[in-house]
Design a protein around this motif. Structure first.
Motif, mmCIF file in Angstrom:
data_model
loop_
_atom_site.group_PDB
_atom_site.id
_atom_site.type_symbol
_atom_site.label_atom_id
_atom_site.label_comp_id
_atom_site.label_asym_id
_atom_site.label_seq_id
_atom_site.Cartn_x
_atom_site.Cartn_y
_atom_site.Cartn_z
ATOM 1 N N GLU A 15 0.825 -1.201 0.000
ATOM 2 C CA GLU A 15 0.000 0.000 0.000
ATOM 3 C C GLU A 15 0.863 1.257 0.000
ATOM 4 O OE1 GLU A 15 -2.778 -0.197 3.236
ATOM 5 O OE2 GLU A 15 -3.799 -1.939 2.397
ATOM 6 N N LYS A 16 1.952 1.237 0.778
ATOM 7 C CA LYS A 16 2.861 2.383 0.820
ATOM 8 C C LYS A 16 3.495 2.613 -0.547
ATOM 9 C CE LYS A 16 4.077 2.327 5.706
ATOM 10 N NZ LYS A 16 5.149 2.121 6.687
ATOM 11 N N VAL A 17 3.908 1.512 -1.190
ATOM 12 C CA VAL A 17 4.520 1.617 -2.516
ATOM 13 C C VAL A 17 3.502 2.175 -3.503
ATOM 14 C CG1 VAL A 17 5.435 0.278 -4.453
ATOM 15 C CG2 VAL A 17 6.253 -0.172 -2.134
ATOM 16 N N THR A 18 2.284 1.692 -3.438
ATOM 17 C CA THR A 18 1.236 2.161 -4.338
ATOM 18 C C THR A 18 0.955 3.646 -4.108
ATOM 19 O OG1 THR A 18 0.232 -0.034 -4.331
ATOM 20 C CG2 THR A 18 -1.130 1.778 -5.115
ATOM 21 N N VAL A 19 0.869 4.056 -2.858
ATOM 22 C CA VAL A 19 0.630 5.468 -2.536
ATOM 23 C C VAL A 19 1.799 6.323 -3.025
ATOM 24 C CG1 VAL A 19 0.420 7.114 -0.636
ATOM 25 C CG2 VAL A 19 -0.910 4.991 -0.598
ATOM 26 N N GLU A 20 3.028 5.851 -2.827
ATOM 27 C CA GLU A 20 4.201 6.588 -3.292
ATOM 28 C C GLU A 20 4.207 6.706 -4.807
ATOM 29 O OE1 GLU A 20 7.861 5.009 -1.746
ATOM 30 O OE2 GLU A 20 7.179 5.200 0.323
ATOM 31 N N ASP A 23 1.643 9.244 -5.754
ATOM 32 C CA ASP A 23 2.159 10.583 -5.457
ATOM 33 C C ASP A 23 3.179 11.026 -6.493
ATOM 34 O OD1 ASP A 23 0.548 10.762 -3.231
ATOM 35 O OD2 ASP A 23 2.159 10.321 -1.785
ATOM 36 N N ASN A 24 4.046 10.092 -6.898
ATOM 37 C CA ASN A 24 5.046 10.416 -7.922
ATOM 38 C C ASN A 24 4.383 10.763 -9.251
ATOM 39 O OD1 ASN A 24 7.291 10.121 -6.285
ATOM 40 N ND2 ASN A 24 7.610 7.979 -6.844
ATOM 41 N N GLU A 25 3.359 10.016 -9.606
ATOM 42 C CA GLU A 25 2.641 10.296 -10.848
ATOM 43 C C GLU A 25 1.953 11.658 -10.798
ATOM 44 O OE1 GLU A 25 2.680 8.695 -13.801
ATOM 45 O OE2 GLU A 25 4.228 7.498 -12.820
ATOM 46 N N ILE A 26 1.353 11.977 -9.658
ATOM 47 C CA ILE A 26 0.704 13.288 -9.493
ATOM 48 C C ILE A 26 1.741 14.397 -9.617
ATOM 49 C CG2 ILE A 26 -0.462 14.796 -7.824
ATOM 50 C CD1 ILE A 26 -1.916 12.245 -6.810
ATOM 51 N N ARG A 30 1.970 17.355 -12.371
ATOM 52 C CA ARG A 30 1.995 18.770 -11.996
ATOM 53 C C ARG A 30 3.192 19.475 -12.632
ATOM 54 N NH1 ARG A 30 1.719 19.820 -5.936
ATOM 55 N NH2 ARG A 30 1.585 21.944 -6.696
ATOM 56 N N ILE A 31 4.321 18.790 -12.650
ATOM 57 C CA ILE A 31 5.518 19.389 -13.246
ATOM 58 C C ILE A 31 5.346 19.525 -14.758
ATOM 59 C CG2 ILE A 31 7.961 18.983 -13.760
ATOM 60 C CD1 ILE A 31 8.198 17.786 -10.927
ATOM 61 N N SER A 32 4.871 18.475 -15.406
ATOM 62 C CA SER A 32 4.732 18.535 -16.868
ATOM 63 C C SER A 32 3.641 19.502 -17.307
ATOM 64 C CB SER A 32 4.481 17.143 -17.441
ATOM 65 O OG SER A 32 3.247 16.633 -16.986
ATOM 66 N N ASP A 33 2.677 19.790 -16.446
ATOM 67 C CA ASP A 33 1.626 20.752 -16.766
ATOM 68 C C ASP A 33 2.005 22.184 -16.400
ATOM 69 O OD1 ASP A 33 0.036 18.730 -17.717
ATOM 70 O OD2 ASP A 33 -1.166 18.538 -15.878
ATOM 71 N N HIS A 34 3.124 22.362 -15.732
ATOM 72 C CA HIS A 34 3.541 23.694 -15.273
ATOM 73 C C HIS A 34 3.897 24.577 -16.469
ATOM 74 C CE1 HIS A 34 5.787 26.787 -13.118
ATOM 75 N NE2 HIS A 34 5.126 26.378 -12.043
ATOM 76 N N PRO A 35 3.564 25.861 -16.418
ATOM 77 C CA PRO A 35 3.851 26.768 -17.543
ATOM 78 C C PRO A 35 5.341 26.893 -17.880
ATOM 79 C CG PRO A 35 2.339 27.801 -16.006
ATOM 80 C CD PRO A 35 2.782 26.520 -15.376
ATOM 81 N N LEU A 36 6.224 26.664 -16.926
ATOM 82 C CA LEU A 36 7.660 26.781 -17.198
ATOM 83 C C LEU A 36 8.286 25.457 -17.647
ATOM 84 C CD1 LEU A 36 8.877 29.077 -14.279
ATOM 85 C CD2 LEU A 36 8.609 29.652 -16.680
ATOM 86 N N TYR A 37 7.474 24.400 -17.743
ATOM 87 C CA TYR A 37 8.027 23.093 -18.088
ATOM 88 C C TYR A 37 8.702 23.091 -19.460
ATOM 89 C CZ TYR A 37 8.403 18.085 -18.821
ATOM 90 O OH TYR A 37 8.887 16.819 -19.066
ATOM 91 N N ARG A 38 8.065 23.676 -20.447
ATOM 92 C CA ARG A 38 8.675 23.714 -21.793
ATOM 93 C C ARG A 38 9.977 24.513 -21.784
ATOM 94 N NH1 ARG A 38 5.332 21.948 -26.088
ATOM 95 N NH2 ARG A 38 3.197 21.620 -25.405
#
Length: 139
Positions: A15-20, A23-26, A30-38
């Motif tokens: 469960e901890k691995v799945t939650v981690e 969280d990593n995917e989220i 968030r990083i790839s959707d950030h306006p400064l990502y490109r």
């Protein structure tokens, strides 16, 4: 009884691995959707291809601020990280380019000197002068 406790421990770990992982995917989203990502990706690529077009990469404060204003619900911490990372990559690229620019300047000076030497040598030989600057005797 012992098998049951091991089974519970394994489930907790899974469960901890799945939650981690979630969280990593989220965080990745968030990083790839950030306006400064490109801009961050372009900065990274520019660092990797130092030696291409000089001066192509300059991050301007106004451009970064513009991207930050356009963003929706990104957190301040991520904004600061993305901005700092873009700046750091820009500085890294400049550090990579400095020795290359010095080398290119040195090569250019050597090339100019070689051209001068060959032009001078060719001129002396075509006018019939010896290396000491006097006319050579012709038969």
């Amino acid at each position: 009884m012992e098998n049951m406790s091991l089974s519970c421990e394994n489930k907790d770990k899974e469960e901890k691995v799945t939650v981690e992982e979630e969280d990593n995917e989220i965080l990745k989203r968030r990083i790839s959707d950030h306006p400064l990502y490109r801009l961050l990706l372009q900065s990274h690529l520019d660092c990797l291809k130092v030696g291409g077009d000089n001066g192509q990469f300059k991050i301007k404060n106004t451009e970064r601020r513009h991207h930050l204003k356009q963003q929706g619900n990104n957190c301040l911490e991520l904004d600061q990280f993305m901005e700092a990372y873009c700046i750091a990559l820009g500085k890294l690229k400049e550090e990579f380019e400095e020795p290359q620019q010095k080398s290119m300047a040195f090569i250019s000076r050597m090339h100019s000197q070689l051209i001068q030497l060959t032009t001078t040598s060719t001129h002396h030989f075509s006018t019939g002068e010896s290396q000491e600057g006097t006319k050579s005797e012709r038969p």
